[in-house]
Design a protein around this motif. Sequence first.
Motif, PDB file in Angstrom:
ATOM      1  N   TYR A 142       0.433  -1.478   0.392  1.00 13.94           N
ATOM      2  CA  TYR A 142      -0.141  -0.330   0.203  1.00 13.94           C
ATOM      3  C   TYR A 142       0.549   1.346   0.243  1.00 13.94           C
ATOM      4  O   TYR A 142       0.460   2.005  -0.878  1.00 13.94           O
ATOM      5  N   ARG A 143       1.816   0.941   0.881  1.00 20.00           N
ATOM      6  CA  ARG A 143       3.081   2.250   0.720  1.00 20.00           C
ATOM      7  C   ARG A 143       4.057   2.950  -0.042  1.00 20.00           C
ATOM      8  O   ARG A 143       3.753   4.169  -0.261  1.00 20.00           O
ATOM      9  N   ARG A 164      -0.943   9.085  -1.160  1.00 19.50           N
ATOM     10  CA  ARG A 164      -2.608   8.779  -0.697  1.00 19.50           C
ATOM     11  C   ARG A 164      -3.087   9.588   0.087  1.00 19.50           C
ATOM     12  O   ARG A 164      -3.284  11.213   0.478  1.00 19.50           O
ATOM     13  N   ALA A 214      -0.620   1.499  -6.883  1.00 18.57           N
ATOM     14  CA  ALA A 214      -1.201   2.341  -6.705  1.00 18.57           C
ATOM     15  C   ALA A 214      -2.615   2.754  -6.359  1.00 18.57           C
ATOM     16  O   ALA A 214      -3.166   2.469  -5.168  1.00 18.57           O
ATOM     17  N   GLY A 265      -6.145   1.626  -4.090  1.00 15.43           N
ATOM     18  CA  GLY A 265      -7.030   2.639  -2.969  1.00 15.43           C
ATOM     19  C   GLY A 265      -6.595   3.610  -3.811  1.00 15.43           C
ATOM     20  O   GLY A 265      -5.713   3.893  -4.757  1.00 15.43           O
ATOM     21  N   THR A 266      -7.303   5.233  -3.173  1.00 16.05           N
ATOM     22  CA  THR A 266      -7.386   5.936  -3.726  1.00 16.05           C
ATOM     23  C   THR A 266      -5.983   7.274  -3.508  1.00 16.05           C
ATOM     24  O   THR A 266      -5.503   6.355  -3.094  1.00 16.05           O
ATOM     25  N   VAL A 267      -6.078   7.455  -4.949  1.00 10.52           N
ATOM     26  CA  VAL A 267      -4.385   7.672  -4.679  1.00 10.52           C
ATOM     27  C   VAL A 267      -4.603   9.500  -5.774  1.00 10.52           C
ATOM     28  O   VAL A 267      -4.811   9.682  -6.702  1.00 10.52           O
TER      29      VAL A 267
END
Length: 338
Positions: free
Chosen positions: A220-221, A269, A229, A233-235
Amino acid sequence: MNGLEVKALTKSYGATTVLDGVDLTVPAGGLTAVIGRSGGGKTTMLRLIAGFDRADSGSIRIGDHPADGLPPERRRIGYVTQEGSLFPHLTVAGNITFGLGWRDRRRQSRVGELLELVGLGQAYRKRQPHQLSGGEQQRVALARALARRPDLVLLDEPFSALDATLRGTTRRAVRAALAATGTTTVLVTHDQDEALSIADRVALLRDGRMVQEGTPMDVYRAPVDPAVAAFLGTVCSLDATLDGDEADTVLGRLGTPLRAYGKGMVLIRPEQIVPAADGLAAIVEGVAFHGHDGLLTLRAKDATLVARWAGHLLPRPGDEVRIAVEGSAIASFPDTVG
């Protein structure tokens, strides 16, 4: 020791390549979630591991033993499908003990142990599948998969047919049962939140290839590319001037994970964009309220940003807010490489 080791696995159907040299290692007793879009090869990979289909090339090792060429019944695998696939004419107890030898079937204490393990009481023993909720059916399906004490459990989208509330409680019960038995597990899902929240490791399968594998926090990171990415999740993508391990952006100077120079972009993020009294001015263009938090669409200079703030901090559309970035960019990419 590894509970499962897949090396260079390939599978094609006619001219269509479904798996193209897939590698996957699952530590013994761990739960690895394999995520990816529909049609990416996830279920095909499970079928090859289970022995329901044969790979064109590559190898599969379960624990200390090679599984290539073994029929499904000799691989010591438990398999749970999206529907649970309980036998409608059998009771809960009958479903759980199906496939066991007659001595084990007569051990009623084993049924009780498994019911307790998956968070169901003894009262469920004589119920029929149609008397169970979807989540209860999936717990019984897991109990049946664990009844033979398998070396490996495969979960193929087991929660996707459940509503949001039931999905959360069921997956927590399933995760607890698997942890209690120390059973090596592979979960296939297209639900990123599910994978990130319950897995020890996450592997992303895209177009038949494994593009990234690591802990949920790592993938995730520190995604390997913008597509990974965005899938997780939203980026927010920001134009940037890269300067070694830092970058100049509309939100100021940010640290970057890799050294690079010149024009490019960085990714952050939404939860990294926070209110700051002395920060950059931005106009709120939209608010998506989710109760505990919400997503803001912000306009700052010439950039459109997405921020995730706690529900009680959400402004209204049209408001001006001041923002800053917490932490470094999660990824950076120069416009040209080489």
